[in-house]
Design a protein around this motif. Structure first.
Motif, short mmCIF file in Angstrom:
data_model
loop_
_atom_site.label_atom_id
_atom_site.label_comp_id
_atom_site.label_asym_id
_atom_site.label_seq_id
_atom_site.Cartn_x
_atom_site.Cartn_y
_atom_site.Cartn_z
N LEU A 1 0.83 -1.21 0.00
CA LEU A 1 0.00 0.00 0.00
C LEU A 1 0.86 1.26 0.00
CD1 LEU A 1 -2.90 -1.01 2.41
CD2 LEU A 1 -2.95 -0.85 -0.09
N PHE A 2 2.01 1.19 0.67
CA PHE A 2 2.94 2.33 0.64
C PHE A 2 3.45 2.57 -0.78
CE2 PHE A 2 7.30 4.00 0.79
CZ PHE A 2 7.07 5.20 1.44
N ALA A 3 3.82 1.47 -1.46
CA ALA A 3 4.30 1.59 -2.84
C ALA A 3 3.22 2.19 -3.73
CB ALA A 3 4.74 0.23 -3.36
N ARG A 4 1.98 1.79 -3.51
CA ARG A 4 0.90 2.32 -4.34
C ARG A 4 0.70 3.82 -4.10
NH1 ARG A 4 -0.76 3.85 -8.01
NH2 ARG A 4 -2.84 3.76 -8.95
N ARG A 5 0.90 4.24 -2.85
CA ARG A 5 0.71 5.66 -2.53
C ARG A 5 1.79 6.53 -3.15
NH1 ARG A 5 -0.66 3.74 2.67
NH2 ARG A 5 1.45 4.22 3.42
N VAL A 6 3.04 6.05 -3.14
CA VAL A 6 4.14 6.92 -3.54
C VAL A 6 4.53 6.79 -5.01
CG1 VAL A 6 5.06 6.92 -1.18
CG2 VAL A 6 5.95 5.27 -2.84
N LEU A 7 4.20 5.68 -5.64
CA LEU A 7 4.59 5.49 -7.03
C LEU A 7 3.51 6.00 -7.97
CD1 LEU A 7 6.06 1.87 -6.96
CD2 LEU A 7 7.34 4.01 -7.17
N PRO A 8 3.91 6.57 -9.09
CA PRO A 8 2.92 6.87 -10.13
C PRO A 8 2.39 5.56 -10.72
CG PRO A 8 5.13 7.21 -10.96
CD PRO A 8 5.27 6.92 -9.50
N ASP A 9 1.31 5.64 -11.46
CA ASP A 9 0.70 4.43 -12.00
C ASP A 9 1.70 3.58 -12.80
OD1 ASP A 9 -1.69 5.20 -10.91
OD2 ASP A 9 -2.58 5.88 -12.79
N ARG A 10 2.46 4.22 -13.68
CA ARG A 10 3.41 3.46 -14.50
C ARG A 10 4.48 2.81 -13.64
NH1 ARG A 10 0.79 2.70 -19.26
NH2 ARG A 10 0.25 4.68 -20.28
N GLY A 11 4.88 3.50 -12.58
CA GLY A 11 5.87 2.92 -11.68
C GLY A 11 5.33 1.70 -10.96
N PHE A 12 4.08 1.76 -10.52
CA PHE A 12 3.49 0.59 -9.86
C PHE A 12 3.27 -0.53 -10.86
CE2 PHE A 12 0.22 -2.05 -7.95
CZ PHE A 12 0.71 -2.19 -6.65
N ASP A 13 2.88 -0.17 -12.08
CA ASP A 13 2.75 -1.19 -13.14
C ASP A 13 4.05 -1.98 -13.27
OD1 ASP A 13 0.30 0.00 -13.61
OD2 ASP A 13 0.81 0.75 -15.61
N ALA A 14 5.17 -1.24 -13.38
CA ALA A 14 6.47 -1.88 -13.59
C ALA A 14 6.85 -2.74 -12.39
CB ALA A 14 7.54 -0.82 -13.83
N LEU A 15 6.56 -2.25 -11.18
CA LEU A 15 6.88 -3.01 -9.96
C LEU A 15 6.12 -4.32 -9.94
CD1 LEU A 15 8.25 -3.03 -7.11
CD2 LEU A 15 6.14 -2.00 -6.26
N PHE A 16 4.83 -4.27 -10.21
CA PHE A 16 4.02 -5.49 -10.12
C PHE A 16 4.37 -6.48 -11.21
CE2 PHE A 16 0.51 -8.36 -10.32
CZ PHE A 16 0.18 -8.54 -8.99
N LEU A 17 4.52 -5.99 -12.44
CA LEU A 17 4.85 -6.90 -13.53
C LEU A 17 6.23 -7.52 -13.32
CD1 LEU A 17 3.47 -4.89 -16.58
CD2 LEU A 17 2.50 -6.94 -15.54
N GLY A 18 7.15 -6.74 -12.75
CA GLY A 18 8.47 -7.29 -12.43
C GLY A 18 8.38 -8.40 -11.40
N ALA A 19 7.54 -8.21 -10.37
CA ALA A 19 7.36 -9.25 -9.35
C ALA A 19 6.75 -10.50 -9.95
CB ALA A 19 6.48 -8.71 -8.23
N MET A 20 5.81 -10.33 -10.86
CA MET A 20 5.20 -11.49 -11.54
C MET A 20 6.23 -12.25 -12.36
SD MET A 20 1.44 -10.38 -12.97
CE MET A 20 1.61 -11.56 -14.31
N ARG A 21 7.04 -11.53 -13.11
CA ARG A 21 8.05 -12.19 -13.95
C ARG A 21 9.06 -12.94 -13.08
NH1 ARG A 21 7.44 -7.43 -17.18
NH2 ARG A 21 9.14 -6.42 -16.04
N HIS A 22 9.45 -12.32 -12.00
CA HIS A 22 10.40 -12.97 -11.07
C HIS A 22 9.80 -14.27 -10.51
CE1 HIS A 22 13.48 -13.50 -8.02
NE2 HIS A 22 12.51 -13.61 -7.12
N ALA A 23 8.53 -14.21 -10.09
CA ALA A 23 7.87 -15.40 -9.55
C ALA A 23 7.81 -16.50 -10.61
CB ALA A 23 6.47 -15.05 -9.07
N GLY A 24 7.59 -16.10 -11.86
CA GLY A 24 7.50 -17.08 -12.94
C GLY A 24 8.82 -17.75 -13.25
N ARG A 25 9.93 -17.14 -12.85
CA ARG A 25 11.26 -17.73 -13.10
C ARG A 25 11.73 -18.60 -11.96
NH1 ARG A 25 12.44 -12.40 -15.15
NH2 ARG A 25 13.45 -11.88 -13.17
N VAL A 26 11.12 -18.43 -10.78
CA VAL A 26 11.60 -19.16 -9.60
C VAL A 26 11.22 -20.63 -9.68
CG1 VAL A 26 11.36 -19.38 -7.11
CG2 VAL A 26 11.55 -17.13 -8.13
#
Length: 273
Positions: A248-273
């Motif tokens: 929730l902190f990340a959502r508050r401080v990041l712009p939409d595109r920044g949060f998009d990149a953060l979440f998609l990056g976390a998904m890609r990382h999970a998919g590689r583990v």
């Protein structure tokens, strides 16, 4: 003795909340469709109700029973809900409507049924279990997040509307919790979109859910609900459980595109583990 009605009480957060409120001295009515799964609650002294939050007659009968037996309702915990995932184009409108029936309209109807009694006694508290998903978003979760955003907005309006009558409205925003929710969400996700254009996103998001299912125990949220119920002046929102604060902190401080990149990056990382 204060009287509480808790929905979705046959497992997970609802079951744990019924237990903790009973320990705190409440007369607790635990409501769910699967009454047989609440035998353990009944054995502890919790009163069990068969209730389907998509069936108006069921909800009306349940509230009437509580009032007939106890004469009041001091606390409503709207916890019933589920997660239905899948690519937006793959999910039938009928499923989207059902998601709203369970997560939004069932909650709303119980508020309508309970508020007159709370107004008459000039006191009461409504606790709506939303999610951090009421403030963030994910691919393949459009219907689920829509329902939780709706719960957030409805709760904010109700908080102002009911304040003159001594009724508090509180939102609970769980993070990752060890419940049936994740398994149901992934099952729906794979059923709807496991093959075809979105299969790579499905694979990554399924892996991501598998990681976050190592979340907090339901009691963590139950304890927060009891805290919100007992507080003299409760906060409007309580976020708790694995990852809730940082996300929730990340959502508050990041712009939409920044949060998009953060979440998609976390998904890609999970998919590689």
């Amino acid at each position: 003795m204060k009287v509480a009605l808790v929905t979705g009480a046959s497992s997970g957060i609802g079951e744990a909340t019924a237990v903790e409120l009973h320990k705190a001295g409440y007369t607790v009515y635990a409501a769910a469709r699967r009454v047989q799964r609440m035998e353990g609650l009944a054995a502890q002294g919790v009163k069990v109700l068969e209730m389907d939050v998509t069936d108006d007659e069921s909800m009306v009968a349940g509230v009437k029973k509580v009032i007939a037996e106890s004469g009041r309702i001091d606390l409503l915990v709207n916890n019933a809900g589920y997660g239905s995932y899948g690519a937006f184009e793959d999910v039938p409108l009928s499923e989207g409507k059902y998601q709203f029936e369970v997560n939004v309209f069932g909650l709303a109807r119980l508020v309508q049924l309970v508020v007159p009694h709370m107004r008459a006694q000039r006191s009461g508290r409504i606790v709506n279990v939303s999610s951090i998903g009421g403030k963030i978003y994910e691919p393949l979760g459009g219907w689920y997040h829509s329902t939780k955003f709706a719960v957030e907005g409805l709760s904010d309006s109700l908080r102002l509307e009911l304040k003159p009558f001594g009724i508090d409205v509180v939102v609970i925003q769980p993070g990752a919790i060890k419940t049936e929710w994740g398994g149901i969400a992934v099952e729906n996700l794979r059923k709807r979109s496991g093959e075809g254009a979105y299969k790579e996103q499905v694979r990554q998001l399924s892996a991501f859910f598998g990681q976050v299912e190592r979340g907090s125990e339901p009691k963590v949220i139950a304890d927060v609900i009891v805290k919100a119920a007992e507080a003299r002046r409760p906060r409007t929102r309580y976020a708790a459980g694995f990852g809730a604060g940082p996300i929730l902190f990340a959502r508050r401080v990041l712009p939409d595109r920044g949060f998009d990149a953060l979440f998609l990056g976390a998904m890609r990382h999970a998919g590689r583990v």
